[in-house]
Design a protein around this motif. Structure first.
Motif, PDB file in Angstrom:
ATOM      1  N   TRP A  13       0.522  -1.158  -0.211  1.00  0.00           N
ATOM      2  CA  TRP A  13      -0.167   0.007   0.001  1.00  0.00           C
ATOM      3  C   TRP A  13       0.733   1.534  -0.204  1.00  0.00           C
ATOM      4  O   TRP A  13       1.935   0.961   0.440  1.00  0.00           O
ATOM      5  CB  TRP A  13      -1.284   0.091   1.204  1.00  0.00           C
ATOM      6  N   GLU A  44      -8.636   5.588  -3.245  1.00  0.00           N
ATOM      7  CA  GLU A  44      -8.702   6.994  -2.108  1.00  0.00           C
ATOM      8  C   GLU A  44      -7.987   7.813  -3.443  1.00  0.00           C
ATOM      9  O   GLU A  44      -6.535   7.381  -3.747  1.00  0.00           O
ATOM     10  CB  GLU A  44      -8.563   6.619  -1.432  1.00  0.00           C
ATOM     11  N   GLU A  67       1.496  -1.310   6.735  1.00  0.00           N
ATOM     12  CA  GLU A  67       0.511  -2.283   6.946  1.00  0.00           C
ATOM     13  C   GLU A  67       0.020  -1.550   8.447  1.00  0.00           C
ATOM     14  O   GLU A  67       0.245  -2.592   9.651  1.00  0.00           O
ATOM     15  CB  GLU A  67       0.552  -3.472   6.906  1.00  0.00           C
ATOM     16  N   ALA A  68      -1.343  -1.561   8.688  1.00  0.00           N
ATOM     17  CA  ALA A  68      -1.937  -1.880  10.075  1.00  0.00           C
ATOM     18  C   ALA A  68      -2.483  -3.503  10.669  1.00  0.00           C
ATOM     19  O   ALA A  68      -2.942  -4.345   9.956  1.00  0.00           O
ATOM     20  CB  ALA A  68      -2.857  -1.263  10.462  1.00  0.00           C
ATOM     21  N   LYS A  71      -6.769  -4.696  11.620  1.00  0.00           N
ATOM     22  CA  LYS A  71      -8.241  -4.116  11.344  1.00  0.00           C
ATOM     23  C   LYS A  71      -8.708  -3.580  11.907  1.00  0.00           C
ATOM     24  O   LYS A  71      -9.191  -4.897  12.383  1.00  0.00           O
ATOM     25  CB  LYS A  71      -7.931  -3.892   9.643  1.00  0.00           C
ATOM     26  N   ASP A  72      -9.952  -3.196  12.057  1.00  0.00           N
ATOM     27  CA  ASP A  72     -11.445  -3.173  12.275  1.00  0.00           C
ATOM     28  C   ASP A  72     -12.152  -4.395  11.287  1.00  0.00           C
ATOM     29  O   ASP A  72     -11.793  -3.403  10.255  1.00  0.00           O
ATOM     30  CB  ASP A  72     -12.059  -1.567  13.294  1.00  0.00           C
ATOM     31  N   GLN A  75     -12.630  -1.319   8.509  1.00  0.00           N
ATOM     32  CA  GLN A  75     -10.937  -1.251   7.057  1.00  0.00           C
ATOM     33  C   GLN A  75     -11.686  -2.695   6.170  1.00  0.00           C
ATOM     34  O   GLN A  75     -10.801  -2.987   5.258  1.00  0.00           O
ATOM     35  CB  GLN A  75      -9.998  -1.303   8.045  1.00  0.00           C
ATOM     36  N   LEU A  76     -11.998  -3.773   7.087  1.00  0.00           N
ATOM     37  CA  LEU A  76     -11.634  -5.249   6.425  1.00  0.00           C
ATOM     38  C   LEU A  76     -13.089  -5.115   5.447  1.00  0.00           C
ATOM     39  O   LEU A  76     -12.102  -6.023   4.382  1.00  0.00           O
ATOM     40  CB  LEU A  76     -11.694  -6.199   7.322  1.00  0.00           C
ATOM     41  N   PHE A  78     -14.233  -2.989   3.627  1.00  0.00           N
ATOM     42  CA  PHE A  78     -13.426  -2.107   2.603  1.00  0.00           C
ATOM     43  C   PHE A  78     -12.453  -2.666   1.856  1.00  0.00           C
ATOM     44  O   PHE A  78     -13.050  -2.716   0.597  1.00  0.00           O
ATOM     45  CB  PHE A  78     -12.829  -0.875   3.154  1.00  0.00           C
ATOM     46  N   LEU A  79     -11.585  -3.615   2.282  1.00  0.00           N
ATOM     47  CA  LEU A  79     -10.241  -3.969   1.728  1.00  0.00           C
ATOM     48  C   LEU A  79     -10.911  -5.405   1.331  1.00  0.00           C
ATOM     49  O   LEU A  79     -10.886  -5.827  -0.396  1.00  0.00           O
ATOM     50  CB  LEU A  79      -9.795  -4.973   2.987  1.00  0.00           C
TER      51      LEU A  79
END
Length: 107
Positions: A13, A44, A67-68, A71-72, A75-76, A78-79
């Protein structure tokens, strides 16, 4: 490649500014070491027309986004949508499993 930045690789990313000044966040789809360029799938941007498109960028225009670790659920999700739109079945399965695990630990 640029020695003062993290070494980039496919699927990283990144964030950066396009040659037209648009802010970009996306992931590296492919790269050319010889040309010092990466093809970034835009997730984005302040230019909504670029979202979902793959654009070429110089390695000097982008920097890696760490990289986080956790992920909440938002976020997951969205991915997962992004994985579906790019046709990446392996990534979709990985993210879905991570989301299911997260949902099970909450219940």
């Amino acid at each position: 490649m640029n020695s003062n930045k993290t070494i980039l690789k496919t699927s990283d990313w990144v964030k950066g500014v396009s040659r037209h000044g648009e802010l970009i966040i996306g992931f590296i789809d492919s790269m050319s070491i010889i040309q010092e360029a990466v093809n970034v799938v835009v997730a984005e941007s302040d230019n909504e027309e670029l979202i979902g498109k793959t654009i070429p960028m110089s390695v000097n225009q982008v920097e890696s986004i760490p990289e986080a670790v956790n992920k909440d659920a938002g976020q997951l999700e969205f991915l997962i949508d992004l994985a579906l739109s790019t046709g990446d079945k392996e990534w979709f399965n990985e993210l879905s499993a991570e989301l299911n695990t997260k949902k099970q630990t909450v219940n």
